[in-house]
Design an enzyme around this catalytic site. Structure first.
Site, short mmCIF file in Angstrom:
data_model
loop_
_atom_site.label_atom_id
_atom_site.label_comp_id
_atom_site.label_asym_id
_atom_site.label_seq_id
_atom_site.Cartn_x
_atom_site.Cartn_y
_atom_site.Cartn_z
N ASP A 11 0.87 -1.19 0.00
CA ASP A 11 0.00 0.00 0.00
C ASP A 11 0.90 1.23 0.00
O ASP A 11 2.12 1.13 0.19
CB ASP A 11 -0.91 0.00 1.25
CG ASP A 11 -1.83 1.22 1.31
OD1 ASP A 11 -2.39 1.60 0.26
OD2 ASP A 11 -1.99 1.81 2.39
N SER A 12 0.29 2.39 -0.17
CA SER A 12 1.06 3.64 -0.11
C SER A 12 1.50 3.95 1.33
O SER A 12 2.41 4.73 1.52
CB SER A 12 0.20 4.78 -0.64
OG SER A 12 -0.99 4.87 0.12
N TYR A 43 -1.08 8.22 -2.81
CA TYR A 43 -1.23 7.81 -4.21
C TYR A 43 -2.51 8.42 -4.79
O TYR A 43 -2.63 8.63 -5.97
CB TYR A 43 -1.38 6.28 -4.31
CG TYR A 43 -0.11 5.46 -4.18
CD1 TYR A 43 1.13 6.04 -3.95
CD2 TYR A 43 -0.18 4.07 -4.32
CE1 TYR A 43 2.27 5.26 -3.84
CE2 TYR A 43 0.96 3.28 -4.23
CZ TYR A 43 2.18 3.87 -3.98
OH TYR A 43 3.30 3.09 -3.88
N GLY A 44 -3.48 8.65 -3.88
CA GLY A 44 -4.84 8.98 -4.31
C GLY A 44 -5.00 10.28 -5.07
O GLY A 44 -6.02 10.51 -5.70
N CYS A 74 -4.47 -1.57 -1.83
CA CYS A 74 -4.69 -0.13 -2.03
C CYS A 74 -5.68 -0.03 -3.18
O CYS A 74 -5.41 -0.53 -4.28
CB CYS A 74 -3.35 0.51 -2.39
SG CYS A 74 -3.49 2.23 -2.89
N THR A 76 -6.56 2.61 -4.81
CA THR A 76 -6.06 3.49 -5.85
C THR A 76 -5.16 2.72 -6.80
O THR A 76 -5.33 2.77 -8.02
CB THR A 76 -5.27 4.66 -5.21
OG1 THR A 76 -6.07 5.24 -4.18
CG2 THR A 76 -4.89 5.69 -6.23
N GLU A 157 -3.16 9.14 8.41
CA GLU A 157 -1.71 8.97 8.46
C GLU A 157 -1.09 9.88 9.53
O GLU A 157 0.01 9.65 10.01
CB GLU A 157 -1.07 9.25 7.09
CG GLU A 157 -1.37 8.19 6.04
CD GLU A 157 -0.43 6.97 6.09
OE1 GLU A 157 0.70 7.10 6.58
OE2 GLU A 157 -0.86 5.89 5.64
N CYS A 190 -11.28 2.62 0.23
CA CYS A 190 -9.87 2.94 0.47
C CYS A 190 -9.48 2.15 1.71
O CYS A 190 -10.23 2.13 2.70
CB CYS A 190 -9.71 4.44 0.72
SG CYS A 190 -8.07 4.92 1.30
N THR A 191 -8.33 1.49 1.65
CA THR A 191 -7.97 0.60 2.75
C THR A 191 -7.61 1.33 4.04
O THR A 191 -7.46 0.72 5.08
CB THR A 191 -6.80 -0.33 2.33
OG1 THR A 191 -5.76 0.48 1.79
CG2 THR A 191 -7.26 -1.36 1.32
N HIS A 192 -7.48 2.66 3.96
CA HIS A 192 -7.24 3.41 5.19
C HIS A 192 -8.52 3.58 6.02
O HIS A 192 -8.46 3.73 7.24
CB HIS A 192 -6.74 4.83 4.87
CG HIS A 192 -5.27 4.91 4.56
ND1 HIS A 192 -4.74 4.42 3.39
CD2 HIS A 192 -4.24 5.43 5.27
CE1 HIS A 192 -3.43 4.65 3.39
NE2 HIS A 192 -3.10 5.26 4.52
N1 DGL Z 1 -4.97 3.17 0.91
C1 DGL Z 1 -5.07 3.71 -0.42
C2 DGL Z 1 -6.35 3.23 -1.08
O1 DGL Z 1 -6.88 2.23 -0.69
C3 DGL Z 1 -5.01 5.21 -0.60
C4 DGL Z 1 -4.08 6.02 0.14
C5 DGL Z 1 -3.43 7.07 -0.70
O2 DGL Z 1 -4.09 8.00 -1.22
O3 DGL Z 1 -2.23 6.93 -0.86
O4 DGL Z 1 -6.81 3.84 -2.02
#
Ligand code: DGL
Length: 298
Positions: A11-12, A43-44, A74, A76, A157, A190-192
Site C-alpha cells: 500500500d502507499s 497515491y490517491g 490499495c 487506488t 496517516e 480505500c484501505t485506510h
Molecule cells: N490506501 C489507499 C487506497 O486504498 C489510498 C491512500 C493514498 O491515497 O495513498 O486507495
C-alpha cells in the site's frame, strides 16, 4: 516458491495493514511481507502513470522474496495499475481489493430492486470508475454514488482517529449528500478508512451496511492459496507441526520506520518490530532493473 513462501501486501502507507489484520485472522500461520510506500504517499491524488511507476518498483523489489501471492491492498493502485502490471509480472499471482469489495457490496444490497450504493474513495479511484465497472458487472440495476474524500488519508496517516472533531466534521460533510439520497450500502473504497469505521457507522446509522473490503479480500486470498495447494501446512504426514501461533510479519517502508511502527499499532492492535527502511533510490533501482529487463532487445 512453495507453501512456506510469504504473502506480500502493499500500500502507499498504513492502509494496507487493515488487509494484513484480516489476513492474520483468516490465515494466522502465514508469513507476511508488508510494503508501505510512505515516501510517495498519497497515491490517491496522483496520476496513473506516476502510481504505475511506484508499484512497478515495489513489485520488482518484492520479487526476490518469491511471494506466493501479492495483494495490492490499495484501492487506488488496484484501480489504476493492476490490469497493466499483471501483464508485466506474469510470473507473480497478484490481486487487488476492488473486486472483493464490490462483491460484498452487491451481496449486502440484497433483493432490493434498485439498491443505492455509495462509495467513498480517493480522487484517483473515483476518477478511474473502477468501482462503477465492478459493481455494474454484478448488478445491472443499481444507483451508484461516488464521492472522493481526499482529506481522510492525510488525517489517518497523521494519527487522528474517530474521536477527533475534525475527522467527524469532514466525514459528516462528505456523507451528507449520500445520506440525503438514502444509500443502502456504503463501500469504504480505500484501505485506510476501516480505522474510522466506528464513527462512519455512527454517522450513517444502522440501516446502512458499511462494507470494508479487507475481510473479503483475506477470504479471497485464502481461497486462491487453497486452490493452488499453497496454504502453509499444519502437518507433515500424520505429524502435527509445532507452528508458532502467528506467522512472521516483516515490514518495509520508504519513510521514517519509527513513525510507521508507532502508528501501525492502531491498525493491528499489537506492536510490530521496527520496519526496514528502503530508500527511494534503492526502490528506483529495483524498478529500473525491471524496466530494462522488459525493454525489447535487438
Ligand atoms: N490506501 C489507499 C487506497 O486504498 C489510498 C491512500 C493514498 O491515497 O495513498 O486507495
Amino acid at each position: 516458491l512453495d507453501a512456506y513462501s510469504p504473502i506480500a501486501v502493499l500500500d502507499s502507507g498504513l492502509g494496507g495493514l487493515t488487509v494484513v489484520n484480516a489476513l492474520r485472522k483468516v490465515l494466522p500461520h502465514e508469513d507476511i511481507v508488508y510494503f508501505g510506500d510512505t515516501a510517495h504517499l498519497p497515491y490517491g491524488s496522483k496520476s496513473a502513470s506516476t502510481v504505475t511507476g511506484f508499484v512497478r518498483q515495489i513489485l520488482s523489489f518484492l520479487r526476490p522474496q518469491q511471494p506466493k501471492h501479492v495483494v495490492i491492498a490499495c484501492n487506488t493502485a488496484t484501480a489504476l495499475v493492476l490490469p497493466h502490471l499483471r501483464g508485466e509480472f506474469q510470473e507473480m499471482s497478484i490481486t487487488g481489493v476492488i473486486e472483493p469489495g464490490a462483491r460484498a457490496a452487491v451481496a449486502a444490497a440484497g433483493s432490493r430492486q434498485v439498491p443505492v450504493i455509495g462509495v467513498i474513495a480517493t480522487e484517483a479511484t473515483v476518477r478511474s470508475r473502477a468501482y462503477e465497472r465492478a459493481l455494474i458487472r454484478r448488478r445491472h440495476m443499481a444507483h451508484i454514488l461516488l464521492r472522493p474524500t481526499p482529506l481522510l488519508v492525510p488525517m489517518i496517516e497523521e494519527g487522528r482517529s474517530c474521536d477527533d472533531p475534525i475527522v467527524e466534521l469532514a466525514l459528516s460533510q462528505y456523507l451528507t449528500a449520500m445520506l440525503q439520497k438514502k444509500i443502502n450500502v456504503l463501500v469504504l473504497g480505500c484501505t485506510h478508512y476501516p480505522v474510522l469505521k466506528p464513527i462512519i457507522n455512527k454517522l450513517v446509522g444502522k440501516d446502512v451496511v458499511v462494507i470494508d473490503s479487507a475481510e473479503q479480500c483475506a477470504q479471497d486470498v485464502a481461497k486462491r492459496l487453497r486452490t493452488r495447494s499453497l496454504l502453509r501446512p499444519l502437518t507433515t504426514g500424520s505429524l502435527a507441526i509445532d507452528l508458532p501461533p502467528q506467522g512472521r510479519l516483516r515490514t518495509f517502508v520508504t519513510d521514517d520506520p519509527k513513525r510507521f511502527a508507532r502508528l501501525a499499532t492502531r491498525f493491528l492492535g499489537v506492536e510490530i518490530a521496527e520496519p526496514q527502511w528502503v530508500s527511494p533510490d534503492e526502490l528506483f533501482t529495483a524498478g529500473d532493473d525491471a524496466a530494462v529487463a522488459l525493454r525489447p532487445t535487438g
